[in-house]
Design a protein around this motif. Structure first.
Motif, PDB file in Angstrom:
ATOM      1  N   UNK A 146       0.811  -1.218   0.000  1.00  0.00           N
ATOM      2  CA  UNK A 146       0.000   0.000   0.000  1.00  0.00           C
ATOM      3  C   UNK A 146       0.839   1.260   0.000  1.00  0.00           C
ATOM      4  N   UNK A 147       0.662   2.061   1.063  1.00  0.00           N
ATOM      5  CA  UNK A 147       1.417   3.307   1.176  1.00  0.00           C
ATOM      6  C   UNK A 147       2.464   3.181   2.287  1.00  0.00           C
ATOM      7  N   UNK A 148       3.040   1.981   2.436  1.00  0.00           N
ATOM      8  CA  UNK A 148       4.006   1.739   3.511  1.00  0.00           C
ATOM      9  C   UNK A 148       5.269   2.575   3.363  1.00  0.00           C
ATOM     10  N   UNK A 149       5.540   3.057   2.122  1.00  0.00           N
ATOM     11  CA  UNK A 149       6.717   3.904   1.926  1.00  0.00           C
ATOM     12  C   UNK A 149       6.491   5.302   2.492  1.00  0.00           C
ATOM     13  N   UNK A 150       5.249   5.585   2.922  1.00  0.00           N
ATOM     14  CA  UNK A 150       4.943   6.867   3.574  1.00  0.00           C
ATOM     15  C   UNK A 150       4.444   6.575   4.992  1.00  0.00           C
ATOM     16  N   UNK A 151       5.288   5.876   5.772  1.00  0.00           N
ATOM     17  CA  UNK A 151       4.865   5.408   7.102  1.00  0.00           C
ATOM     18  C   UNK A 151       4.486   6.548   8.044  1.00  0.00           C
ATOM     19  N   UNK A 152       5.093   7.717   7.855  1.00  0.00           N
ATOM     20  CA  UNK A 152       4.792   8.853   8.739  1.00  0.00           C
ATOM     21  C   UNK A 152       3.388   9.406   8.507  1.00  0.00           C
ATOM     22  N   UNK A 153       2.778   9.019   7.371  1.00  0.00           N
ATOM     23  CA  UNK A 153       1.448   9.538   7.019  1.00  0.00           C
ATOM     24  C   UNK A 153       0.326   8.533   7.300  1.00  0.00           C
ATOM     25  N   UNK A 154       0.658   7.420   7.996  1.00  0.00           N
ATOM     26  CA  UNK A 154      -0.335   6.378   8.238  1.00  0.00           C
ATOM     27  C   UNK A 154      -1.566   6.914   8.980  1.00  0.00           C
ATOM     28  N   UNK A 155      -1.324   7.742  10.013  1.00  0.00           N
ATOM     29  CA  UNK A 155      -2.436   8.307  10.792  1.00  0.00           C
ATOM     30  C   UNK A 155      -3.312   9.218   9.959  1.00  0.00           C
ATOM     31  N   UNK A 156      -2.672  10.067   9.160  1.00  0.00           N
ATOM     32  CA  UNK A 156      -3.421  10.972   8.282  1.00  0.00           C
ATOM     33  C   UNK A 156      -4.214  10.192   7.250  1.00  0.00           C
ATOM     34  N   UNK A 157      -3.579   9.158   6.663  1.00  0.00           N
ATOM     35  CA  UNK A 157      -4.259   8.311   5.662  1.00  0.00           C
ATOM     36  C   UNK A 157      -5.480   7.630   6.271  1.00  0.00           C
ATOM     37  N   UNK A 158      -5.333   7.143   7.516  1.00  0.00           N
ATOM     38  CA  UNK A 158      -6.461   6.496   8.196  1.00  0.00           C
ATOM     39  C   UNK A 158      -7.624   7.465   8.333  1.00  0.00           C
ATOM     40  N   UNK A 159      -7.343   8.689   8.783  1.00  0.00           N
ATOM     41  CA  UNK A 159      -8.401   9.695   8.987  1.00  0.00           C
ATOM     42  C   UNK A 159      -9.076  10.056   7.669  1.00  0.00           C
ATOM     43  N   UNK A 160      -8.278  10.274   6.614  1.00  0.00           N
ATOM     44  CA  UNK A 160      -8.825  10.660   5.312  1.00  0.00           C
ATOM     45  C   UNK A 160      -9.700   9.552   4.732  1.00  0.00           C
ATOM     46  N   UNK A 161      -9.191   8.312   4.759  1.00  0.00           N
ATOM     47  CA  UNK A 161      -9.939   7.211   4.158  1.00  0.00           C
ATOM     48  C   UNK A 161     -11.145   6.803   4.996  1.00  0.00           C
TER      49      UNK A 161
END
Length: 311
Positions: free
Chosen positions: A19-34
């Motif tokens: 998935x977007x594991x190469x952007x690990x610092x954005x996992x929390x933001x991605x969770x909120x957006x999705x």
């Protein structure tokens, strides 16, 4: 030549969705957006389905198809988004072998049925604008049911065959899927066998369930536009075009991104592009579907007001 292989059912631990594991610092933001996107998809499409059932003024073929499209959009996003949300929250992209097979099957099933349903909706608009006097006669309840049920009957067995064909392949030691859900192209990349017949099956399905329906949509809209241009008054032309413009926007978003994703040549450099294209037809289109249809459709807005006032 000595790469370990796994056959059907041997992958006890399954695959890893990068998935977007190469952007690990954005996992929390991605969770909120999705999460917000998923809630919008569920709420918006459920509301469209409810309105078209409850309000008797919307008991026409066009809204019958729209109700089924909304149901499909909910199913379609529910195949991928919950698993993505868990992955973002737990920072764990693991998916079991059978879970991956089930996800692939339902993804291609709902996607193929939606392609055929969008073609049926284009035919409905063609009849409404090009042959309005015979509309109720042509778009009978029986035909509408056949246009909705037919795609399920046609697609379900074909996609069972494709899913089995993919997961019957021997897979290499790598379990890393460069995607955020199980899809045919990234899975074929992990196979340690000749995938020629898988490619033949894939392109046959693309031809039958994407290109052919899209061609029918294009033909329908060419005829629709010709008919609209013959309407003498500007107001009449605007009103006729407004009844089909919403459908046209959804069609271009869905077919456009799906066609490019499946027909373009895959490469390491295009992995991120493939993922973002997949986002459009699996998540963005279902999210915009209720927005496009409700904000651009006067009848739906009036029906929504009536329901709210009753409450």
């Amino acid at each position: 030549g000595n790469v370990p292989k796994k056959r059907f059912g041997e992958f006890g631990s399954g695959f890893i969705l990068l998935g977007f594991s190469d952007h690990s610092s954005l996992q929390g933001l991605c969770f909120a957006v999705f999460l917000v996107i998923y809630l919008v998809v569920l709420t918006g499409n459920s509301l469209i389905a409810l309105i078209t059932v409850v309000d008797s003024s919307l008991h026409s073929p066009m809204y019958f198809f729209l109700r089924n499209l909304s149901f499909l959009e909910i199913c379609y996003t529910s195949v991928t988004l919950p698993k993505m949300l868990v992955g973002f929250l737990m920072e764990d992209g693991r998916i079991s072998f059978l879970g991956c097979a089930a996800q692939l099957y339902f993804l291609v099933l709902f996607g193929s049925v939606e392609c055929l349903l969008l073609a049926a909706m284009a035919y409905d608009r063609y009849v409404a604008i090009c042959d309005p006097l015979h509309y109720t006669l042509i778009m009978s309840r029986g035909l509408c049911l056949r246009l909705v049920v037919g795609p399920w009957v046609a697609v379900a067995p074909v996609q069972v065959g494709q899913t089995y064909q993919v997961f019957a392949l021997p897979f290499c030691a790598s379990r890393d899927l460069h995607h955020f859900f199980c899809d045919v192209p990234p899975l074929l990349e992990l196979a340690c066998a000749d995938t020629f017949w898988n490619q033949v099956m894939l392109y046959t399905i693309i031809l039958l369930f994407i290109i052919l329906p899209f061609s029918l949509v294009v033909i329908s809209y060419i005829k629709i536009i010709r008919a609209i241009l013959k309407i003498p008054s500007v107001l009449g032309r605007c009103k006729a075009f407004s009844t089909c413009s919403s459908h046209l926007v959804v069609v271009m978003l869905f077919y456009g991104s799906a066609t490019v994703e499946y027909l373009k040549r895959r490469s390491r450099d295009s992995v991120d592009t493939d993922k973002y294209l997949a986002l459009v037809y699996t998540i963005v289109t279902p999210m915009f579907n209720p927005v496009i249809y409700s904000l651009r459709n006067k009848e739906v807005r009036i029906a929504l007001r009536r329901i709210l006032w009753k409450k």
